[in-house]
Design an enzyme around this catalytic site. Structure first.
Site, mmCIF file in Angstrom:
data_model
loop_
_atom_site.group_PDB
_atom_site.id
_atom_site.type_symbol
_atom_site.label_atom_id
_atom_site.label_comp_id
_atom_site.label_asym_id
_atom_site.label_seq_id
_atom_site.Cartn_x
_atom_site.Cartn_y
_atom_site.Cartn_z
ATOM 1 N N CYS A 334 0.705 -1.159 -0.112
ATOM 2 C CA CYS A 334 0.170 0.057 -0.019
ATOM 3 C C CYS A 334 0.944 1.261 -0.008
ATOM 4 C CB CYS A 334 -0.974 -0.275 1.332
ATOM 5 S SG CYS A 334 -0.189 -0.261 2.678
ATOM 6 N N ARG A 363 6.832 -11.526 5.065
ATOM 7 C CA ARG A 363 6.451 -11.446 6.654
ATOM 8 C C ARG A 363 6.898 -12.400 7.355
ATOM 9 N NH1 ARG A 363 -0.219 -10.614 5.301
ATOM 10 N NH2 ARG A 363 0.186 -8.572 4.163
ATOM 11 N N GLN A 381 1.235 -11.287 -3.712
ATOM 12 C CA GLN A 381 -0.099 -10.727 -3.526
ATOM 13 C C GLN A 381 -0.718 -10.391 -4.758
ATOM 14 O OE1 GLN A 381 -0.289 -8.330 0.080
ATOM 15 N NE2 GLN A 381 -1.758 -9.714 0.875
ATOM 16 N N ASP A 383 -2.451 -7.771 -5.294
ATOM 17 C CA ASP A 383 -2.915 -6.504 -4.458
ATOM 18 C C ASP A 383 -3.289 -5.501 -5.157
ATOM 19 O OD1 ASP A 383 -3.072 -5.696 -1.722
ATOM 20 O OD2 ASP A 383 -1.025 -5.307 -1.683
ATOM 21 N N HIS A 385 -5.019 -1.178 -4.768
ATOM 22 C CA HIS A 385 -5.527 -0.296 -3.849
ATOM 23 C C HIS A 385 -6.354 0.701 -4.714
ATOM 24 C CE1 HIS A 385 -2.220 -1.909 -1.408
ATOM 25 N NE2 HIS A 385 -2.910 -1.634 -0.624
ATOM 26 N N LYS A 464 -12.960 -4.796 7.421
ATOM 27 C CA LYS A 464 -12.871 -5.590 6.132
ATOM 28 C C LYS A 464 -13.770 -6.530 5.825
ATOM 29 C CE LYS A 464 -9.540 -8.925 8.324
ATOM 30 N NZ LYS A 464 -8.151 -9.632 8.065
ATOM 31 N N HIS A 510 -8.276 -1.358 0.107
ATOM 32 C CA HIS A 510 -7.092 -2.269 -0.100
ATOM 33 C C HIS A 510 -7.985 -3.409 -0.355
ATOM 34 C CE1 HIS A 510 -4.301 0.097 2.852
ATOM 35 N NE2 HIS A 510 -5.681 0.676 3.026
#
Length: 646
Positions: A334, A363, A381, A383, A385, A464, A510
């Protein structure tokens, strides 16, 4: 008066009355025998619990219900602990909760428990069940509880008591076994008719790797032997589908201690499946108005401090120093996306902006929780945004959820939806959290989708939507998520110029669709038992010869199929045909194409499916069209063809 849920009965509540007393006046003897606990308002209680005058509604809890199974399994954990203490008196008990589909209890014992030990423990549990010991609840002072567990030398129970800020606690006794527990429990051990111990694993005390390593015995329990038998059969099927086993068998990926735990290494076939998934993702995101971006792997520590990750997520991150400057290896994408947004002035006309990145992240997961591809330290990911105006928020959330629905349909997954709310460790104002939570809930209502609430499990910056897909065995997996964030745009001073010429703050969503590519691939392997749909199979067809005389013809067929875009290989070894066909079936290859003298004469191939069905002779073009049709099949529902990926 107390209303009995599920009936038209109301019962007068007398002083000192128990759940059993009240229910016995409203239910038939036959129905009462099925009840194992009760629920008063939001509190789950033993049948022997005394009710206070505030109890206005009482719900009988039967063993087959969700609450009933919780009570059953937690009681089974106590019976298991009693058995362990009887057989192994020096073992120390810790905690034993019910979990989804079962229960566990952690023990401190000087040697590992063996499969033979589990058999003995099960047999001792059966003796306790046959004895039909009642579960008795005792409320004592905390000091009295300390004395009891000190006499028993149960040091872990004493530690738990030290951390409790309560004057009195509840203990449960069945037979000679006493445990510290809030309850509730079954009326007696005799209700436990169908149970099984399933495995042993290591677990750190209180999840702290600096504390003692305990032994966790897992078990399961069901209301009936039939339900238990069905579940155990499912477990056996799950073992066959284990992605770690199939990953080796199908030569998809491996792990190496030399490389480090939690770092998957993808072999050619596994990397090809990833590439197909990623190509699909890029095409789908471009088709839906996303822009592809890419950020760096490491960013300055100050940026992570500004975002709140350093304070709220630091223990899951890796850091490194370069020229006396601290950098954080990104666990999320992000920050870079916000920097892209902030790189130029934005107008209300520019929004929404949808940034998509197949971002590699790292992670720090503890070694004890690493599990094949399902829990790794390095992953990618899908991912994205989305930065939008507040008036666009609802439509954007709805669009994401529809995207998730389309993808889940493609892979044949059912799913459940829940909204996770503000956790204890979080940033942002209550007002912003309320706005975000309401926006997510309203979008699901507008789509007519049911959802449950998961309190306190949101991200630290916003609530979320979590989509939990169900695989072929009915197991649930967390993959897609949509997080609504009013806080980080504030922290990074993101703004757009409104129609009024003033600065306005955008909202950030997100979201991931598949989630971690590695995890999703692990789920897919188990969902399909390694037999991927044709569009996703790394090898879609194998052409094989019967004798050496067909080698040249096999190579010609191979070239034609490859030119048509089909992923195909050849087997021209001097082996028996049955052996080669069997190998292809074990490799889960969808189409086996056999070339013999008859096939050469007809300029065709004999087609066999991986399930064993023989389709007979087909021309090369017919084979190509047949494979195309199978590739396209999952995409038809969305009005597309697989070939749009190319």
């Amino acid at each position: 008066m107390v209303r009995i849920a599920g009936t038209s009965e109301e019962v007068e509540l007398s002083s000192g009355a128990t759940c059993r007393d009240v229910l016995s006046r409203a239910l038939s003897k036959k129905r009462l025998k099925e009840v194992v606990a009760c629920r008063c308002q939001d509190q789950l209680l033993d049948l022997g619990s005394r009710l206070d005058q505030d109890c206005q509604s009482l719900e009988p809890v039967v063993m087959t219900s969700e609450d009933g199974l919780k009570v059953l399994r937690h009681s089974a954990a106590h019976v298991m602990a009693e058995a362990v203490k009887t057989l192994f008196p020096t073992a120390k008990v810790t905690i034993g909760p019910d979990i989804e589909s079962g229960y566990y209890y952690d023990f401190d014992f000087e040697r590992p428990f063996t499969p033979e030990d589990l058999e003995k423990i099960e047999a001792r549990m059966a003796e306790s069940v046959a004895a039909d010991h009642p579960f008795e609840r005792m409320v004592v002072s905390r000091d009295e509880a300390k004395r009891i567990f000190l006499d028993m030398n149960e040091t872990y129970k004493l530690e738990i008591l030290e951390d409790l800020d309560e004057d009195s606690v509840s203990l449960y006794r069945h037979g000679d076994f006493v445990d510290l527990c809030r309850g509730p429990h079954l009326p007696s051990t005799g209700f436990l008719k169908a149970f099984k111990l399933t495995s042993v694993a290591g677990a750190y005390w209180r999840g702290d790797e600096n504390r003692p390593m305990l032994q966790r015995i897992y078990g399961t329990a069901f209301a009936t032997p039939k339900d238990l038998k069905k579940y155990l059969a499912q477990l056996e099927e799950a073992k066959k589908r284990d992605h770690r086993k199939l990953g080796v068998q199908l030569d998809l990926f491996s792990f190496s201690e030399e490389a480090g735990p939690g770092m998957p290494i993808f072999h050619p076939k596994g990397a090809l499946i990833r590439t197909i998934l990623e190509d699909f993702e890029r095409k789908e995101h471009l088709r839906r108005g996303y822009q592809i971006v890419q950020g760096p792997q490491i960013l300055r520590r100050e940026l992570w401090e500004k975002s709140g990750h350093y304070d709220n997520y630091r223990e899951n991150m890796y850091f490194t120093d370069i020229e006396e400057q601290s950098y954080g290896i990104k666990p999320m994408n992000c920050l870079s996306h916000m920097l892209i947004y902030r790189s130029r002035r934005r107008s209300y006309r520019d929004l929404p902006l949808r940034y998509f990145e197949l971002g590699r992240v790292h992670r720090h997961e503890k070694s004890g929780v690493l599990h094949g591809l399902l829990r790794v330290r390095e992953f990618t990911q899908d991912d994205a945004h989305i930065l939008c105006r507040p008036d666009q928020l609802q439509d954007e959330i709805i669009s994401i959820v529809k995207f998730v629905q389309d993808v889940m349909d493609l892979f044949g997954f059912d799913y459940e939806i829940e909204i996770s709310t503000r956790p204890e460790k979080s940033i942002g104002s209550d007002a912003d959290w309320d706005r975000a939570t309401n926006a997510l809930g309203q979008a699901l209502k507008d789509l007519g989708l049911d959802y449950s609430v998961n309190p306190g499990d949101g991200a630290f910056y916003g609530p979320k939507i979590d989509v939990k897909l169900k695989d072929a065995l009915g197991r649930k997996w967390q993959c897609a998520t949509v997080q609504c964030d009013f806080t980080l745009p504030e922290r990074f001073d993101l703004f757009y110029t409104g129609e009024d010429g003033q600065r306005h703050r955008p909202v950030m969503l997100h979201r991931v669709i598949l989630g971690a590519i590695e995890r999703f691939l692990g789920v897919l392997i188990e969902h399909y038992a390694g037999a991927f749909p044709v569009w996703l199979s790394p090898v879609q067809a194998r052409v094989m010869s019967i004798t050496d005389a067909q080698k040249e013809y096999v190579q010609k067929c191979l070239q034609k199929l490859r030119k048509a875009g089909i992923r195909v290989d050849a087997d021209i070894r001097n082996e028996k045909l049955g052996f080669k066909v069997r190998e292809a079936q074990l490799e889960k290859i969808p189409f086996v194409l056999v070339a013999g003298e008859k096939e050469i004469d007809s300029s065709g191939l004999n087609v066999r499916l991986r399930g064993g069905k023989n389709l007979g002779m087909k021309t090369i073009q017919e084979v190509i069209e047949l494979i195309y049709e199978e590739m396209d099949e999952p995409f038809k529902k969305g009005g597309m063809s697989y070939r749009y990926l190319y």
